[in-house]
Design an enzyme around this catalytic site. Structure first.
Site, PDB file in Angstrom:
ATOM      1  CB  CYS A 109      13.531   8.493   7.320  1.00 21.30           C
ATOM      2  SG  CYS A 109      14.290   7.455   6.572  1.00 21.30           S
TER       3      CYS A 109
ATOM      4  CD  GLU B 190      10.972  13.023  10.891  1.00 27.46           C
ATOM      5  OE1 GLU B 190       9.818  12.438  11.209  1.00 27.46           O
ATOM      6  OE2 GLU B 190      11.908  12.127  10.321  1.00 27.46           O
TER       7      GLU B 190
ATOM      8  CD  GLU C  31      13.389   0.738   8.757  1.00 33.66           C
ATOM      9  OE1 GLU C  31      13.849   1.491   9.525  1.00 33.66           O
ATOM     10  OE2 GLU C  31      14.019  -0.360   8.476  1.00 33.66           O
TER      11      GLU C  31
ATOM     12  CE  LYS D 195      -1.925   3.150   2.000  1.00 30.76           C
ATOM     13  NZ  LYS D 195      -1.648   4.464   1.500  1.00 30.76           N
TER      14      LYS D 195
HETATM   15  P1  NAD Z   1       2.656   8.680   7.348  1.00 32.76           P
HETATM   16  O1  NAD Z   1       2.867   7.868   8.621  1.00 32.76           O
HETATM   17  O2  NAD Z   1       1.498   9.737   7.125  1.00 32.76           O
HETATM   18  O3  NAD Z   1       2.273   7.682   6.204  1.00 32.76           O
HETATM   19  C1  NAD Z   1       2.956   6.556   5.852  1.00 32.76           C
HETATM   20  C2  NAD Z   1       2.130   5.544   4.980  1.00 32.76           C
HETATM   21  O4  NAD Z   1       1.322   5.185   6.190  1.00 32.76           O
HETATM   22  C3  NAD Z   1       1.445   6.168   3.911  1.00 32.76           C
HETATM   23  O5  NAD Z   1       1.273   4.988   2.858  1.00 32.76           O
HETATM   24  C4  NAD Z   1       0.158   6.206   4.683  1.00 32.76           C
HETATM   25  O6  NAD Z   1      -1.092   5.991   3.688  1.00 32.76           O
HETATM   26  C5  NAD Z   1      -0.011   5.048   5.617  1.00 32.76           C
HETATM   27  N1  NAD Z   1      -0.844   5.408   6.826  1.00 32.76           N
HETATM   28  C6  NAD Z   1      -1.224   6.526   7.411  1.00 32.76           C
HETATM   29  N2  NAD Z   1      -2.132   6.359   8.521  1.00 32.76           N
HETATM   30  C7  NAD Z   1      -2.284   5.035   8.444  1.00 32.76           C
HETATM   31  C8  NAD Z   1      -3.166   4.140   9.266  1.00 32.76           C
HETATM   32  N3  NAD Z   1      -3.875   4.637  10.210  1.00 32.76           N
HETATM   33  N4  NAD Z   1      -3.251   3.017   8.996  1.00 32.76           N
HETATM   34  C9  NAD Z   1      -2.529   2.322   7.830  1.00 32.76           C
HETATM   35  N5  NAD Z   1      -1.708   3.099   7.071  1.00 32.76           N
HETATM   36  C10 NAD Z   1      -1.660   4.343   7.374  1.00 32.76           C
HETATM   37  O7  NAD Z   1       4.026   9.272   6.936  1.00 32.76           O
HETATM   38  P2  NAD Z   1       4.540  10.306   6.076  1.00 32.76           P
HETATM   39  O8  NAD Z   1       3.939  11.587   6.274  1.00 32.76           O
HETATM   40  O9  NAD Z   1       3.953   9.548   4.753  1.00 32.76           O
HETATM   41  O10 NAD Z   1       6.088   9.913   5.684  1.00 32.76           O
HETATM   42  C11 NAD Z   1       6.793  10.799   6.609  1.00 32.76           C
HETATM   43  C12 NAD Z   1       7.334   9.940   7.811  1.00 32.76           C
HETATM   44  O11 NAD Z   1       8.044   8.948   7.348  1.00 32.76           O
HETATM   45  C13 NAD Z   1       8.481  10.771   8.302  1.00 32.76           C
HETATM   46  O12 NAD Z   1       8.162  10.902   9.782  1.00 32.76           O
HETATM   47  C14 NAD Z   1       9.647   9.843   8.108  1.00 32.76           C
HETATM   48  O13 NAD Z   1      10.988  10.014   8.969  1.00 32.76           O
HETATM   49  C15 NAD Z   1       9.296   8.806   8.094  1.00 32.76           C
HETATM   50  N6  NAD Z   1       9.950   7.928   7.033  1.00 32.76           N
HETATM   51  C16 NAD Z   1      10.835   6.826   7.714  1.00 32.76           C
HETATM   52  C17 NAD Z   1      11.836   6.009   6.955  1.00 32.76           C
HETATM   53  C18 NAD Z   1      12.437   5.132   7.387  1.00 32.76           C
HETATM   54  O14 NAD Z   1      12.928   4.054   6.720  1.00 32.76           O
HETATM   55  N7  NAD Z   1      12.990   5.074   8.781  1.00 32.76           N
HETATM   56  C19 NAD Z   1      11.677   6.470   5.503  1.00 32.76           C
HETATM   57  C20 NAD Z   1      10.819   7.190   4.853  1.00 32.76           C
HETATM   58  C21 NAD Z   1      10.022   8.207   6.029  1.00 32.76           C
END
Ligand code: NAD
Length: 490
Positions: free
Chosen positions: A293, A392, A259, A184
């Site tokens: 990230c 962050e 992650e 997803k």
């Molecule tokens: P997010 O958590 O809002 O969304 C990430 C994913 O989760 C998306 O596909 C979203 O549709 C899904 N999602 C959101 N709410 C959900 C729920 N309740 N149930 C199931 N799925 C859900 O994060 P974002 O804004 O898309 O990304 C930014 C964040 O991701 C930052 O905090 C960043 O540090 C982190 N990040 C971490 C890594 C890593 O490898 N550690 C890599 C990239 C991004």
């Protein structure tokens, strides 16, 4: 495909989901608009998948495990992954263009991401038949051994900042171990994930081994996280969502890899080779407009070289060229108007609390009005406990923090809720090793930062940065479970 505006050599319909080897509209028939962050215009429409589509995708994944995919030997799986990697390699340019349009990152970064995707498939294709168990010394009359088995159906939820790289690293390792995947991607950017699914099936991946369901976080995302037919969840995203995913996984008692975010430091000691450090200090903070990230968002500098480092970083900020992603400047827009306002909120917070700005990039005249551009900003001498040094931001904002001596550097570096990556710049080998032991993080770099991506290097965090490891061989252990067999033969 209605979206002829999206250039791609392999045809795929952005409004369809990939389930069980066929492409179809969402069960509810609805679509969502995807915006181009560089100009705000609609780039494409994607399917608004929901719970019914996740049900179908999970069923297709189980069918694949019971069928051709599940019957393949490890070596055959490796060969298929290798073939997908080679096909990705043949499509680096269109994939780079698609990622640039969708995420807003400069073309050169899109190209690096496409090459990384190919490399993940090459790496995991090669590793598929090299994971083995042990024979264990045990009681007389027994032979005891272990081997690794796939979890079964694995769910993969990935964010918008690196859809191609993060999607590829996660399903690459899961497929190598023989799992069947339901992926997803984020609703903000997902076109390269759909393109990847099309490439994978054209390269010979059996139907149902990889299913892609686009849609909203609280619809397709929540349905996948809660699905009782999923045996492992891999999530990359924010801390808040990660906690929800872990709670959902707990309800089904399935393992989860998280992650999450970071507030990663680079620590510059006075004896460092500043010429070598300088490009890394800035680039590792501003790559992908800071939406990484592992972004090095805190730059800790020993006081005796603080002014020199600040001035040299400031020069680089002032020289940055910013513009639409496909023009391939140093930096593009952030992903969305929402992300733009989050970054602007932090910039205002810094100004309102009296922080000095050491340098800012300039937004050139004539940028598309609908684009999501923000000025990259370097804050000067920020107190280590200030919100800008603790939270962050996920945008092109770095903070400079001065320190005196090793102990203070360590205290500041470890003094956030996160623990993803850290970098140390010093010519003193003993100090570098002491820091490697003492820093609370999942990856640590000495006299470099990021090691150019490091597909082979296990990656993940401690504390609020998450748990479990993606990348490298370690991910193969995460995407499998160990079986122990004790044979009594007298
Ligand atoms: P997010 O958590 O809002 O969304 C990430 C994913 O989760 C998306 O596909 C979203 O549709 C899904 N999602 C959101 N709410 C959900 C729920 N309740 N149930 C199931 N799925 C859900 O994060 P974002 O804004 O898309 O990304 C930014 C964040 O991701 C930052 O905090 C960043 O540090 C982190 N990040 C971490 C890594 C890593 O490898 N550690 C890599 C990239 C991004």
């Amino acid at each position: 495909m209605p979206q002829d505006a999206v250039p791609f050599a392999i045809r795929f319909d952005t409004e369809q989901l990939c389930i069980g080897g066929t492409w179809r509209a969402a069960a509810g028939g609805q679509t969502l608009a995807l915006a181009n962050p560089s100009d705000g215009r609609t780039l494409a429409r994607i399917a608004r998948g929901g719970a019914a589509d996740i049900d179908a995708a999970v069923a297709a994944a189980h069918a694949a495990l019971a069928g051709d995919w599940g019957r393949m030997s490890a070596a055959e799986r490796g060969r298929v992954l290798g073939a997908i990697g080679r096909k990705v390699q043949d499509h680096v340019e269109p994939l780079a263009m698609l990622e640039a349009l969708d995420v807003g990152k400069p073309l050169k970064q899109g190209r690096a991401d496409a090459l990384a995707l190919a490399r993940y498939l090459e790496f995991y294709g090669g590793a598929a038949d090299k994971v083995h168990g042990d024979t264990l010394p045990f009681q007389n009359g027994y032979t005891a051994l272990t081997w690794r088995e796939p979890h079964g159906v694995t769910g993969h939820i990935v964010p918008w900042n690196y859809p191609m790289q993060i999607g590829g690293r996660s399903v690459g390792a899961a497929l190598a171990m023989g799992n069947a995947c339901v992926l997803k991607p984020a609703e903000e950017a997902c076109l390269t994930v759909l393109a990847f699914a099309r490439i994978a099936s054209e390269a010979g991946l059996p139907a149902g081994a990889l299913n892609v369901v686009t849609g909203l976080r609280n619809e397709a995302g929540a349905a996948l996280a809660a699905h009782p037919g999923v045996q492992h969840l891999s999530f990359t995203g924010s801390v808040a969502t990660g906690m929800l995913i872990q709670a959902a996984a707990a309800k089904n008692a399935v393992p989860v890899t998280l992650e999450l975010g970071g507030k990663s430091p680079q620590i510059v000691f006075a004896d460092a080779d500043l010429d070598a450090a300088l490009p890394h200090l800035v680039n590792a903070g501003l790559q992908n407009a800071g939406q990484t990230c592992s972004a090095a968002s805190r730059i800790l500098v020993e006081r005796s070289v603080f002014d020199a480092v600040r001035e040299r970083m400031a020069e680089r900020y002032r020289a940055l060229r910013i513009g639409p992603a496909t023009d391939d400047f140093d930096m593009g827009p952030v992903i969305s108007k929402r992300q733009q306002s989050i970054v602007e909120h932090f910039l205002a917070l810094g100004r309102d609390s009296g922080l000095r700005i050491a340098a800012q990039g300039t937004l050139p005249a004539g940028l598309p009005a609908g684009g999501c551009y923000v000025r990259p900003t370097l804050f000067d001498a920020v107190p280590a406990d200030h919100a800008l040094a603790q939270q962050e931001i996920f945008g092109p904002v770095q903070v400079l923090i001065a320190f005196d001596g090793e102990a203070e550097a360590l205290r500041i570096a470890n003094g956030t809720a996160f623990g993803l990556v850290a970098g140390v710049w010093t010519r003193d080998g003993g100090r570098a090793l002491r820091k490697a032991r003492a820093l609370k993080c999942g990856q640590m770099f000495v006299n470099n930062y990021g090691a150019g991506g490091g597909v082979e290097l296990p990656f993940g965090g401690v504390k609020h940065s998450g748990h479990g490891r993606e990348k490298g061989f370690e991910a193969l252990y995460g995407f499998s479970t160990l079986k122990t067999v004790a044979i009594h033969h007298g």
